[in-house]
Design a protein around this motif. Structure first.
Motif: not given
Length: 102
Positions: A59, A73-74, A78-79
């Motif tokens: 991430a 955009t998560p 990062t998601g």
């Protein structure tokens, strides 16, 4: 990563979950989505779990590569995507053969 613990989205509603679902000797507990892909909406891990280390590294790397952190955009950075790549790395390090690369 440092302390471990439980993370759940605010709208997560456990259906088949009870006091014996997570045992004291479990190192981690994760949920698979409908496509059998590791989901990030509920995670329970022991301190310094290696999968979470890889997720944090991935991430952060994605954020650092971004030209504009205001448009990240998560889902893709990062998601779920970072967690999926972390799982692939974790499995490879454990000697588990991956059928399809990311």
């Amino acid at each position: 990563w440092e302390y471990g613990g439980v993370y759940a989205d605010m709208d997560a509603i456990p259906v088949k979950f009870n006091a014996s679902t997570i045992r004291n000797d479990d190192d981690g507990f994760f949920v698979l989505d409908r496509s059998s892909i590791l989901s990030q909406w509920f995670i329970a891990v022991s301190p310094k779990h290696p999968l979470m280390y890889h997720a944090v590294v991935e991430a952060l790397a994605r954020v650092m590569r971004s030209q504009d952190t205001g448009v990240i955009t998560p889902v893709e950075n990062t998601g779920p995507r970072a967690l999926h790549i972390a799982m692939v790395t974790f499995m490879k390090e454990g000697g588990i053969k991956i059928m399809k690369n990311v």
